[in-house]
Design a protein around this motif. Structure first.
Motif, mmCIF file in Angstrom:
data_model
loop_
_atom_site.group_PDB
_atom_site.id
_atom_site.type_symbol
_atom_site.label_atom_id
_atom_site.label_comp_id
_atom_site.label_asym_id
_atom_site.label_seq_id
_atom_site.Cartn_x
_atom_site.Cartn_y
_atom_site.Cartn_z
ATOM 1 N N LEU A 177 94.561 63.576 42.249
ATOM 2 C CA LEU A 177 95.827 63.725 41.541
ATOM 3 C C LEU A 177 96.760 62.539 41.766
ATOM 4 O O LEU A 177 97.878 62.529 41.253
ATOM 5 N N SER A 178 96.296 61.534 42.499
ATOM 6 C CA SER A 178 97.146 60.371 42.785
ATOM 7 C C SER A 178 97.132 59.378 41.622
ATOM 8 O O SER A 178 96.185 59.324 40.840
ATOM 9 N N LYS A 179 98.201 58.586 41.529
ATOM 10 C CA LYS A 179 98.277 57.561 40.480
ATOM 11 C C LYS A 179 97.215 56.485 40.684
ATOM 12 O O LYS A 179 96.637 55.981 39.729
ATOM 13 N N LYS A 180 96.958 56.159 41.947
ATOM 14 C CA LYS A 180 96.030 55.045 42.208
ATOM 15 C C LYS A 180 94.602 55.385 41.772
ATOM 16 O O LYS A 180 93.805 54.493 41.466
ATOM 17 N N PHE A 181 94.264 56.689 41.722
ATOM 18 C CA PHE A 181 92.896 57.070 41.411
ATOM 19 C C PHE A 181 92.605 57.080 39.915
ATOM 20 O O PHE A 181 91.441 57.132 39.506
ATOM 21 N N LYS A 182 93.643 57.005 39.099
ATOM 22 C CA LYS A 182 93.433 57.020 37.641
ATOM 23 C C LYS A 182 92.556 55.848 37.185
ATOM 24 O O LYS A 182 91.880 55.929 36.167
ATOM 25 N N SER A 183 92.570 54.765 37.953
ATOM 26 C CA SER A 183 91.787 53.581 37.587
ATOM 27 C C SER A 183 90.364 53.619 38.156
ATOM 28 O O SER A 183 89.561 52.715 37.889
ATOM 29 N N TRP A 184 90.044 54.654 38.914
ATOM 30 C CA TRP A 184 88.717 54.729 39.537
ATOM 31 C C TRP A 184 87.628 54.775 38.470
ATOM 32 O O TRP A 184 87.722 55.493 37.492
ATOM 33 N N ASN A 185 86.571 53.988 38.694
ATOM 34 C CA ASN A 185 85.497 53.886 37.707
ATOM 35 C C ASN A 185 84.273 53.263 38.385
ATOM 36 O O ASN A 185 84.403 52.233 39.053
ATOM 37 N N ILE A 186 83.103 53.873 38.227
ATOM 38 C CA ILE A 186 81.891 53.300 38.833
ATOM 39 C C ILE A 186 80.880 52.842 37.782
ATOM 40 O O ILE A 186 79.705 52.632 38.094
ATOM 41 N N GLU A 187 81.329 52.649 36.560
ATOM 42 C CA GLU A 187 80.399 52.215 35.510
ATOM 43 C C GLU A 187 79.726 50.889 35.849
ATOM 44 O O GLU A 187 78.578 50.651 35.448
ATOM 45 N N TYR A 188 80.425 50.037 36.594
ATOM 46 C CA TYR A 188 79.870 48.724 36.949
ATOM 47 C C TYR A 188 78.618 48.845 37.837
ATOM 48 O O TYR A 188 77.813 47.921 37.918
ATOM 49 N N LEU A 189 78.429 49.980 38.478
ATOM 50 C CA LEU A 189 77.270 50.187 39.357
ATOM 51 C C LEU A 189 76.041 50.704 38.612
ATOM 52 O O LEU A 189 74.919 50.598 39.109
ATOM 53 N N LEU A 190 76.249 51.275 37.427
ATOM 54 C CA LEU A 190 75.168 52.010 36.762
ATOM 55 C C LEU A 190 73.973 51.139 36.407
ATOM 56 O O LEU A 190 72.828 51.600 36.452
ATOM 57 N N LYS A 191 74.202 49.890 36.077
ATOM 58 C CA LYS A 191 73.092 49.005 35.684
ATOM 59 C C LYS A 191 72.095 48.800 36.822
ATOM 60 O O LYS A 191 70.940 48.418 36.599
ATOM 61 N N ASN A 192 72.534 49.064 38.056
ATOM 62 C CA ASN A 192 71.659 48.880 39.216
ATOM 63 C C ASN A 192 70.777 50.094 39.493
ATOM 64 O O ASN A 192 69.972 50.072 40.421
ATOM 65 N N ILE A 193 70.943 51.158 38.704
ATOM 66 C CA ILE A 193 70.111 52.355 38.886
ATOM 67 C C ILE A 193 68.832 52.175 38.082
ATOM 68 O O ILE A 193 68.840 52.147 36.855
ATOM 69 N N THR A 194 67.720 52.039 38.793
ATOM 70 C CA THR A 194 66.433 51.756 38.144
ATOM 71 C C THR A 194 65.480 52.950 38.173
ATOM 72 O O THR A 194 64.464 52.939 37.479
ATOM 73 N N CYS A 195 65.807 53.975 38.964
ATOM 74 C CA CYS A 195 64.926 55.146 39.062
ATOM 75 C C CYS A 195 65.188 56.109 37.902
ATOM 76 O O CYS A 195 66.226 56.036 37.244
ATOM 77 N N PRO A 196 64.271 57.026 37.659
ATOM 78 C CA PRO A 196 64.489 58.037 36.610
ATOM 79 C C PRO A 196 65.712 58.908 36.915
ATOM 80 O O PRO A 196 65.984 59.232 38.078
ATOM 81 N N LEU A 197 66.442 59.270 35.862
ATOM 82 C CA LEU A 197 67.669 60.051 35.999
ATOM 83 C C LEU A 197 67.659 61.219 35.023
ATOM 84 O O LEU A 197 67.315 61.052 33.848
ATOM 85 N N LEU A 198 68.039 62.386 35.529
ATOM 86 C CA LEU A 198 68.297 63.548 34.678
ATOM 87 C C LEU A 198 69.752 63.937 34.890
ATOM 88 O O LEU A 198 70.158 64.219 36.021
ATOM 89 N N PHE A 199 70.537 63.952 33.821
ATOM 90 C CA PHE A 199 71.955 64.332 33.900
ATOM 91 C C PHE A 199 72.105 65.710 33.265
ATOM 92 O O PHE A 199 71.849 65.891 32.082
ATOM 93 N N ILE A 200 72.496 66.689 34.081
ATOM 94 C CA ILE A 200 72.686 68.065 33.624
ATOM 95 C C ILE A 200 74.175 68.353 33.528
ATOM 96 O O ILE A 200 74.935 68.052 34.461
ATOM 97 N N GLN A 201 74.608 68.919 32.405
ATOM 98 C CA GLN A 201 76.023 69.276 32.285
ATOM 99 C C GLN A 201 76.201 70.498 31.385
ATOM 100 O O GLN A 201 75.504 70.658 30.384
ATOM 101 N N GLY A 202 77.136 71.352 31.779
ATOM 102 C CA GLY A 202 77.522 72.455 30.920
ATOM 103 C C GLY A 202 78.408 71.952 29.793
ATOM 104 O O GLY A 202 79.287 71.122 30.011
ATOM 105 N N GLU A 203 78.171 72.451 28.603
ATOM 106 C CA GLU A 203 78.936 71.996 27.434
ATOM 107 C C GLU A 203 80.428 72.300 27.587
ATOM 108 O O GLU A 203 81.272 71.563 27.071
ATOM 109 N N ASN A 204 80.748 73.361 28.329
ATOM 110 C CA ASN A 204 82.151 73.752 28.516
ATOM 111 C C ASN A 204 82.669 73.397 29.914
ATOM 112 O O ASN A 204 83.553 74.071 30.436
ATOM 113 N N ASP A 205 82.123 72.346 30.494
ATOM 114 C CA ASP A 205 82.550 71.918 31.826
ATOM 115 C C ASP A 205 84.066 71.693 31.847
ATOM 116 O O ASP A 205 84.589 70.900 31.064
ATOM 117 N N GLU A 206 84.744 72.405 32.747
ATOM 118 C CA GLU A 206 86.199 72.331 32.817
ATOM 119 C C GLU A 206 86.697 71.113 33.586
ATOM 120 O O GLU A 206 87.910 70.886 33.699
#
Length: 257
Positions: A177-206
């Motif tokens: 809930l802090s102002k400083k965390f609004k800029s948090w982002n780890i997209e820059y790390l994703l290109k380094n993930i080389t293993c298989p990935l399964l992303f599970i999410q509920g359509e109504n995730d709150e």
């Protein structure tokens, strides 16, 4: 089966490690912001048995039966720090072929770990993880904090976390809930993930939109699949355990040993 406290570079963590299947990979479970080993219930054992894999569960520092946090104050990189702790734990237990199953914060930590320590991670199942902050996430945390302050949630959490509850809740809510965390982002790390990935999410995730899923699977370097479950919220493995179990078994069994 080992169950007890392990010292990981000065951090005393509660670990539950079942090595039933020799030479088989280990599924490592990473709990959410208010979670613990106990709160996974029987899901890890069912997945381990169905896939003939070993299973490791642990409470992060300040959670469950692990020792308390030194402070509730967190920096924006707190989940990167948790990925480093996980790497140290895997080294301590000599695990070099882990499949990570992480929920919420645990899902994010799983992604970061796969990015930073690819040599140890065989695959990732990320359930309702986050790679950036959305308004819906902030709203979800605000509502959770309101529930904590107005219901018997503290007493329910105490059953699993003892006298660490107040610090744990502060640690989670204050950073998100802090102002400083609004800029948090780890997209820059994703290109380094080389293993298989399964992303599970509920359509109504709150706590997050499907942008979290789409932007993750489009940026990793390895093969990536999504599994979106209609009419389900933030905890698919609790809301529809059999559906999540079956899809996870299918994914893990598809991996080349």
């Amino acid at each position: 089966m080992f169950e007890g406290i392990i010292d990981v570079k000065g951090k005393s963590l509660f670990v539950k490690y079942n090595q039933t299947y020799e030479y088989q990979p280990t599924i490592v479970f990473l709990h959410d912001s208010l979670g613990s080993v106990q709160l996974w219930r029987g899901f890890p054992e069912k997945l381990a048995e169905a896939t003939q894999c070993n299973v490791l569960l642990y409470d992060r520092l300040g959670y469950g039966k692990s020792f308390p946090m030194e402070t509730h104050k967190r920096e924006n990189d707190y989940m990167v720090q948790e990925a480093d702790v996980l790497n140290d734990l895997l080294s301590e237990l000599n695990i070099n072929n882990a499949t990570l199953f992480g929920h919420s914060d645990g899902g994010t930590i799983a992604l970061i770990t796969a990015s930073k320590y690819p040599q140890k991670i065989k695959a990732v199942i990320c359930e309702a993880g986050h790679i950036f902050v959305e308004d819906i996430t902030v709203k979800g945390v605000e509502e959770a904090l309101h529930t904590y302050n107005t219901t018997n949630l503290p007493a329910r959490l105490q059953k699993y976390h003892g006298d660490k509850v107040e610090t744990m809740v502060k640690a989670w809510t204050e950073i998100w809930l802090s102002k400083k965390f609004k800029s948090w982002n780890i997209e820059y790390l994703l290109k380094n993930i080389t293993c298989p990935l399964l992303f599970i999410q509920g359509e109504n995730d709150e706590y997050g939109t499907l942008d979290q899923v789409e932007k993750t699977i489009s940026q990793v370097s390895g093969t990536a699949e999504k599994f979106i479950i209609p009419n389900i919220g933030h905890t698919p493995h609790k809301e529809v355990p059999e559906i999540v179990l079956n899809r996870s078994v299918e994914f893990i069994n598809s991996l080349v040993n």
